[in-house]
Design a protein around this motif. Structure first.
Motif, PDB file in Angstrom:
ATOM      1  N   SER A  35      41.824 109.840  36.969  1.00 35.62           N
ATOM      2  CA  SER A  35      41.542 110.221  38.353  1.00 35.62           C
ATOM      3  C   SER A  35      42.247 109.338  39.380  1.00 35.62           C
ATOM      4  O   SER A  35      42.338 109.715  40.546  1.00 35.62           O
ATOM      5  N   VAL A  36      42.742 108.169  38.953  1.00 41.15           N
ATOM      6  CA  VAL A  36      43.369 107.246  39.911  1.00 41.15           C
ATOM      7  C   VAL A  36      44.837 106.978  39.608  1.00 41.15           C
ATOM      8  O   VAL A  36      45.511 106.295  40.385  1.00 41.15           O
ATOM      9  N   LYS A  37      45.337 107.505  38.500  1.00 39.28           N
ATOM     10  CA  LYS A  37      46.738 107.268  38.132  1.00 39.28           C
ATOM     11  C   LYS A  37      47.676 107.718  39.235  1.00 39.28           C
ATOM     12  O   LYS A  37      47.521 108.804  39.787  1.00 39.28           O
ATOM     13  N   GLY A  38      48.620 106.872  39.554  1.00 36.69           N
ATOM     14  CA  GLY A  38      49.597 107.191  40.581  1.00 36.69           C
ATOM     15  C   GLY A  38      49.166 106.809  41.986  1.00 36.69           C
ATOM     16  O   GLY A  38      49.978 106.817  42.908  1.00 36.69           O
ATOM     17  N   ARG A  39      47.888 106.483  42.152  1.00 42.56           N
ATOM     18  CA  ARG A  39      47.387 106.106  43.487  1.00 42.56           C
ATOM     19  C   ARG A  39      46.851 104.678  43.517  1.00 42.56           C
ATOM     20  O   ARG A  39      46.925 104.009  44.543  1.00 42.56           O
ATOM     21  N   PHE A  40      46.299 104.207  42.418  1.00 45.10           N
ATOM     22  CA  PHE A  40      45.743 102.864  42.338  1.00 45.10           C
ATOM     23  C   PHE A  40      46.659 102.002  41.474  1.00 45.10           C
ATOM     24  O   PHE A  40      47.252 102.483  40.505  1.00 45.10           O
ATOM     25  N   THR A  41      46.750 100.723  41.822  1.00 47.28           N
ATOM     26  CA  THR A  41      47.541  99.775  41.040  1.00 47.28           C
ATOM     27  C   THR A  41      46.752  98.493  40.839  1.00 47.28           C
ATOM     28  O   THR A  41      46.259  97.906  41.810  1.00 47.28           O
TER      29      THR A  41
END
Length: 121
Positions: free
Chosen positions: A63-69
């Protein structure tokens, strides 16, 4: 024993960004990974992201891949969670954790007090 202190939560509009920090102290060398989890009202605590101390391998919830690091600063014993393009469903208390796992809450045995993130709809 590992002590963890989170900071950086707050209220942000949808589409905005926040960076959470987790300062670790104590026997951090005895752990393998650091993770971020979140818990929304009435829901179970869920995995967000994790990073290993050695090698820096990272893991993310779909759900957070590509947006959270997730990242770490070894010199400061601090782990960060950069959250971009935030959505209202990201509203939760975010917890930092230290342990030996990757995405299972039961594999982390040291927890911070949590920091609130609110994204109004």
């Amino acid at each position: 024993q590992v002590q963890l202190v989170e900071s950086g939560g707050g209220l942000v509009q949808a589409g905005g960004s926040l960076r959470l920090s987790c300062a670790a102290s104590g026997r951090t060398f005895s752990t393998d990974a650091m993770g971020w989890f979140r818990q929304a009202p009435g829901k179970e605590r869920e995995f967000v992201a994790a990073i290993t101390w050695s090698g820096g391998s990272t893991y993310y919830a779909d759900s957070v891949k590509g947006r959270f690091t997730i990242s770490r600063d070894d010199a400061k014993n601090t782990v960060y969670l950069q959250m971009n393009s935030l959505k209202p469903e990201a509203t939760a208390v975010y917890y930092c954790a230290a342990g030996y796992g990757r995405d299972d809450v039961h594999d982390f045995d040291s927890w911070g007090q949590g920091t609130q993130v609110t994204v109004p709809s």
